[in-house]
Structure formats: structure tokens, C-alpha cells
Design an enzyme around this catalytic site. Structure first.
Site, short mmCIF file in Angstrom:
data_model
loop_
_atom_site.label_atom_id
_atom_site.label_comp_id
_atom_site.label_asym_id
_atom_site.label_seq_id
_atom_site.Cartn_x
_atom_site.Cartn_y
_atom_site.Cartn_z
N ARG A 105 5.37 -12.80 9.60
CA ARG A 105 6.05 -11.57 9.25
C ARG A 105 7.39 -11.49 9.98
O ARG A 105 7.62 -12.18 10.96
CB ARG A 105 5.18 -10.35 9.52
CG ARG A 105 4.76 -10.17 10.96
CD ARG A 105 3.59 -9.19 11.07
NE ARG A 105 3.94 -7.84 10.67
CZ ARG A 105 3.31 -7.16 9.70
NH1 ARG A 105 2.34 -7.71 9.03
NH2 ARG A 105 3.66 -5.94 9.42
N GLU A 133 0.88 -1.16 0.00
CA GLU A 133 0.00 0.00 0.00
C GLU A 133 0.92 1.22 0.00
O GLU A 133 1.80 1.32 0.86
CB GLU A 133 -0.87 0.00 1.27
CG GLU A 133 -1.85 1.15 1.24
CD GLU A 133 -2.74 1.25 2.48
OE1 GLU A 133 -2.72 0.33 3.32
OE2 GLU A 133 -3.43 2.27 2.57
N LYS A 150 4.44 0.73 9.49
CA LYS A 150 4.58 1.98 8.74
C LYS A 150 3.98 3.15 9.52
O LYS A 150 4.49 4.26 9.45
CB LYS A 150 3.91 1.85 7.38
CG LYS A 150 4.78 1.12 6.38
CD LYS A 150 4.18 1.16 5.00
CE LYS A 150 3.08 0.14 4.88
NZ LYS A 150 2.56 0.00 3.52
#
Ligand code: ATP
Ligand code: MG
Length: 567
Positions: free
Chosen positions: A269, A43, A279
Site C-alpha cells: 500500500r 468500502e 479512513k
């Protein structure tokens, strides 16, 4: 090594993880006609970090190894948080890491019209409805982990009315929050994601690509699987938090007439010690000025690591070593640093730089004379050759390499002691010059002309070898020394209620404003990586200009080297 060879040898080295096993079996069964198409779907709401590198290496790596393709797809469905600068930085970072999407650059926003048609299709088959409840009402009626949700009073709206209302939403006739489009699944489902999730919302926002064309935007879960299907993705690899979204991913693809049904597979992850990886938090560090920007060399972003001097090969090697698994864990940042050292040890040329200079005068060296001495550029790589470094009567050594009154095991310079100056001569300290306050200004030494090159003339040994720089030709530079951004191993632990920012290391940056380097540093270019003998690996920073050299310490020479060797 040519590229094909390199590919082959890295393939041989790679351990076969569970995802590669699945892909290999699918090919054997001729599933998807034996084709492999993956995607990396960022994104564009921030810069990529080392966690994304794991996903990039996995998706592009699998495509390479199985003769498939990997798409770069921007998941740009949230116009309020996304920006063009992020798109550009993401592309730059993926290329720098060594991967290439060729012409497979896609944007979820390019599918907005098709996604809208899919939504209409869902309404037509009675599987989506316009809900005019307020956002609070919708939230309240979704239930909890232990209690089922409640049906919305609008759930049984006739198809025709839903179509009309959705059209009005699309045309901009309704206000933000006035209604949403929801999938009609099951409010009693034990999986909250299946409790009639919202699939379209009204958002009168400007989008960085579609501009003001849309005032309704599709939600992530709806967009993601359908974008995968539109692109013919075979294996949709994502992180574990999407595991309980998989039923929804599959539900959309089964309910609708779609080109294909990709398989979603989840993996753990990457979490790294002494840093944060979300982020949102990285953006907060930038916005609040805790770091100088997304590419601050202390950041775990790809651009930060690049600026710090981490080679892309080392990051890829790190991703290989940590592998792919299904259980979340916290990886020791020392492993990443180990990979960086291992790469730089092979490739970085050595130079001598004195961070905190102390003047040293060789009293028996002729005044006004200089000579050039030969130095090896890289003992690990003969092809790197040698260079000449100037030597003279006035030199600089590291202040910490001299002690007037040393403890027993101090093998560096002290009154009466003999040491070697690297590539130069043996010297013996004979005098210390001080100012009125007792601060040391200079040390005076004698050299042994017979020890040229640093070779012992008669078999006598010296214990210490110091780096040095000749006074006259020294190049001044600013050296930035970094430490961990956080002093706590896991600043982001979910069990910890303290704000992660409380764990920021106040000493994560130390600047030496006037270090002295040997002359070759004057011609080093931004991005060049060097080993400063005895001090670590360094990289020329873009803040450099013709009057000022700035270098970043990438990593010190040794850490828990021995410990990491076992990995
Ligand atoms: P963050 O949680 O850091 O904000 P994100 O998951 O929202 O990241 P995206 O841009 O959606 O960021 O991520 C793009 C891809 O990278 C996704 O497939 C995501 O699963 C993967 N990814 C993100 N963070 C990690 C990580 N720490 N380790 C491995 N893969 C990751
Ligand atoms: Mg995300």
C-alpha cells in the site's frame, strides 16, 4: 495529443511491474481465454484518499493496457458504517481521476441472496456450522499467534440442525450476538484466518441499499472472493495485509461451486510522509473538527487534493512514478508535490497577486493617468497568449519586498535602490512614509519611462524583479496558505504509542484575508488553477462568491526541486 496517443505514450513510459508481468504471461498462456478483468473495490465508509488512487491507477490502468475491463464494486457489507454520500463521492473521485467503469458498477449487496445460497451450500457439504457461543467465547477459543485455537462445542452440529438455525438467523428469529455462521476449517491452523472464521453475523441494521431486507450480513473475506468470482474477475489485486487471507480466499472458491477462481495478488500500500491514510483516522479528523471536512485542502483525500488544486494528471503521474512493489515503504510527499509543480508549470497561467500589500506611489507618473501593459500568460506555453494589465501611479507590492535598512544581499526594494516591476518599469526608491509609531505606510519611487516593459534602456542592470498590482483596479481576495497537516514525518508509525493527533501541525493553515490581485482574477472560476508569480500555484476555492474570491495555495514554487529531479 488525442486520447489513443496519450494512452500509448503513457504505456511506453510505464515500467513493467511484477503484476503487469503476471498479467502479460497469463494472456500469453491464454489463461481465462486471454481475458483481463480487474476491479476496484472500495468500502463506502469514507472518502477516497491518495492511497486509493494508487489502487485505482493500477486496476483501471491494467484493464486499459491489456484491453480488459475494470469494475467498480462497492464492498458494502457493513451497514452500520456505510452511507450513500460516500458512494457518490467515490464515483465522482474515480471519474475525476480520469477513469471510467462504463456500465460495470456493482455492489456486493446486490449479491446478498447469492451469497446466502453459497452459505447454505457450505452447510450442506458439512463445511459450515452455526455457533451459539458468545462473541467472547469465540474470541477466547481462537487461540493466539503461538497457540492453536479450541474447537467450539457446536462444531459438530448435524447439517440439518445447522440449516434450520441458519434459516432462523436469516428470518430474524434470533438476536444479535446469539449465534454466527462459521466456516469449518481448522482451529489448529498456523494461520489465524483459517481458524473457523465467521462468515455470517446477525445485524439488525438498516442498509443503504437493501434497506431492512436483511438481518444477517456476510463477512468481508467470504463476500470478497465470491463477489470476484460472480463478476468473472481474473486478477484480484489487493494490498499486502490481505496476503495471509489468501488461503481463505482460495478455500471458499475451492469448497464451493463457483463460476471461476480469480487469482489474488497483493501489492504494497501507499504510505506518504506527513499525513495519515486510514479512513478511520481521516473520519476522526473530520468529526473532531481538526479539518473543515473530507475535502479540506490539507487532507490526503482525492476531494481534498482536488480542492487544493492538484491536477488529476499529476496524481496519475505520481502513481506511475512510485510504481508497484511488494515491500511496504514510506513515500516522500515532496515527490507528489514535484509532480504537481511539473504539471502546473506547463498548464497554469501566470498572474500577479500581492499577499501582504504595501502601497507604492510613483511620484513622477502623471496623476489620473493609467496605461495597459502586456504580460505573458505562460512562458512554457506560447498558445496561452498575452494579456493586458493596468499600471498607474499607485501600486501595491509585497511588504516583504521592501526593507528600509536591508542586509547586504537584499536585492529587492530599499531606499536608493533600483528594481524592476515585472512587465512594467524600472523604479528607484526615494522616500519612506511612516506613521507615528514608525510603521511603514507607503514607499515613494521614481520610474524610468524609457524602461517600459521592464527592458533596460541602456544596458544598466537591476538585480530584483518584483510582482505588483495596480491600486485602482485591484481585486481583493482571501488567500489560504497550507502547510503539512502533521509536523512529524510519520505520525502514524506503528512503533509510536503517542496518538497521531498529537502531531497535528497547529500552523497548517494561514489566511491572508486581504490580498490584492490583478483584475483578471475577478473572472476566474472555481477550480481554475493559476500561478501567482513568485508565490506558487493557486486554485480558486468553492467558498468564493460574487463578493469574495477565495484561493488556495496548491503548492509553493520550489521545494527540494533538485533533489527530486534525481527520482
Ligand atoms: P483504509 O485502510 O485507508 O481505511 P481500506 O483498505 O479499508 O482503506 P477500502 O475501501 O477497503 O479501504 O479500499 C479499496 C481498495 O483500495 C482496496 O483494494 C485497498 O486494498 C486499496 N487501498 C486502500 N488503501 C490503500 C493504500 N494506502 N495504497 C494502495 N491501495 C490502497
Ligand atoms: Mg478495507
Amino acid at each position: 495529443m488525442d486520447h489513443a496517443q496519450e494512452n500509448r505514450s503513457s504505456k511506453e513510459k510505464k515500467s513493467v511491474d511484477f503484476i503487469r508481468t503476471i498479467v502479460a504471461e497469463d494472456i500469453k498462456k491464454q489463461k481465462n481465454n486471454g481475458e483481463v478483468v480487474t476491479r476496484f473495490p472500495p468500502e463506502p465508509n469514507g472518502y477516497l484518499h491518495i492511497g486509493h488512487a494508487k489502487s485505482i491507477c493500477l486496476n483501471f490502468g491494467i484493464a486499459q493496457e491489456f484491453n480488459g475491463t475494470c469494475h467498480l464494486r462497492f464492498d458494502d457489507t457493513n451497514p452500520t458504517k456505510e452511507e450513500v454520500q460516500y458512494v457518490e463521492s467515490i464515483k465522482e473521485d474515480v471519474l475525476w481521476l480520469g477513469f471510467n467503469w462504463a456500465d460495470k458498477e456493482f455492489y456486493a449487496s446486490d449479491y446478498f441472496e447469492r451469497l446466502c445460497q453459497f452459505a447454505v451450500q457450505l452447510i450442506k457439504i458439512g463445511k459450515a456450522y452455526v455457533d451459539s457461543s458468545t462473541p467472547e467465547e469465540i474470541r477466547a477459543s481462537r487461540g493466539t499467534l503461538t497457540e492453536p485455537g479450541q474447537n467450539s462445542p457446536y462444531r459438530d452440529r448435524p447439517i440439518k440442525e445447522n440449516l434450520e438455525l441458519f434459516e432462523q438467523m436469516r428470518k430474524g428469529d434470533m438476536d444479535e450476538g446469539q449465534c454466527v455462521l462459521r466456516a469449518k476449517i481448522d482451529l489448529a491452523s498456523s494461520n489465524i484466518n483459517m481458524r473457523d472464521p465467521v462468515i455470517y453475523r446477525i445485524l439488525k441494521a438498516h442498509h443503504h441499499r437493501t434497506k431492512d431486507q436483511w438481518c444477517i450480513y456476510p463477512m468481508y473475506d467470504f463476500t470478497h472472493g465470491l463477489s470476484d468470482s460472480i463478476e468473472g474477475i481474473t486478477h484480484s489485486l489487493c494490498t499486502l495485509e490481505f496476503e495471509n487471507h489468501r488461503p481463505l480466499y482460495d478455500w471458499f472458491l475451492e469448497a464451493l461451486q463457483v463460476p471461476c477462481h480469480p487469482q489474488q495478488i497483493e501489492f504494497a500500500r501507499l504510505n506518504l510522509t506527513y499525513t495519515v491514510m486510514s479512513k478511520r483516522k481521516l473520519l476522526e479528523l473530520v468529526r473532531h473538527g481538526h479539518v473543515s471536512g473530507w475535502d479540506d485542502p490539507r487532507m490526503p483525500t482525492i476531494s481534498g487534493l482536488r480542492r487544493r488544486g492538484y491536477p488529476p494528471e499529476a496524481i496519475r503521474e505520481f502513481c506511475d512514478r512510485i510504481g508497484i512493489a511488494k515491500v511496504e515503504n514510506l513515500i516522500d510527499i515532496s515527490l507528489l508535490e514535484f509532480c504537481v509543480r511539473e504539471d502546473l508549470n506547463k498548464h497554469a497561467n501566470r498572474v500577479m497577486v500581492v499577499l501582504d500589500p504595501l502601497k507604492l506611489v510613483i511620484t513622477n507618473y502623471p496623476v489620473n493617468q493609467t496605461e495597459d501593459l502586456e504580460a505573458i500568460n505562460n512562458p512554457e506555453d506560447e498558445s496561452a497568449g498575452t494579456r493586458l494589465i493596468p499600471f498607474g501611479r499607485e501600486l501595491y507590492i509585497e511588504r516583504s519586498d521592501f526593507m528600509e535598512d536591508p542586509p547586504k544581499k537584499f536585492f529587492r526594494l530599499a531606499p536608493g535602490k533600483e528594481v524592476r516591476l515585472r512587465y512594467a518599469y524600472f523604479i528607484t526608491c526615494e522616500k519612506v512614509i511612516k506613521n507615528d509609531q514608525g510603521g511603514i505606510l507607503e514607499v515613494h519611487c521614481r520610474y524610468d519611462p524609457a524602461s517600459k516593459g521592464g527592458q533596460s534602456p541602456d544596458g544598466r542592470k537591476v538585480k530584483g524583479t518584483l510582482h505588483w498590482v495596480a491600486g485602482q483596479s485591484a481585486v481583493t481576495c482571501e488567500v489560504r496558505l497550507y502547510d503539512r497537516l502533521f509536523f512529524k514525518e510519520n505520525p502514524d508509525s506503528p512503533k509510536d504509542e503517542t496518538d497521531y493527533k498529537a502531531y497535528l501541525n497547529p500552523d497548517s493553515l494561514k489566511v491572508e484575508k486581504a490580498a490584492f490581485a490583478e483584475p483578471c482574477l475577478a473572472s476566474a472560476k472555481v477550480g481554475d488553477r493559476l500561478q501567482f508569480e513568485r508565490l506558487g500555484y493557486f486554485c480558486v476555492d468553492p467558498d468564493s462568491n460574487k463578493d469574495k474570491r477565495v484561493v488556495n495555495r496548491t503548492v509553493a514554487l520550489k521545494d527540494s526541486w533538485a533533489k527530486m529531479k534525481k527520482i
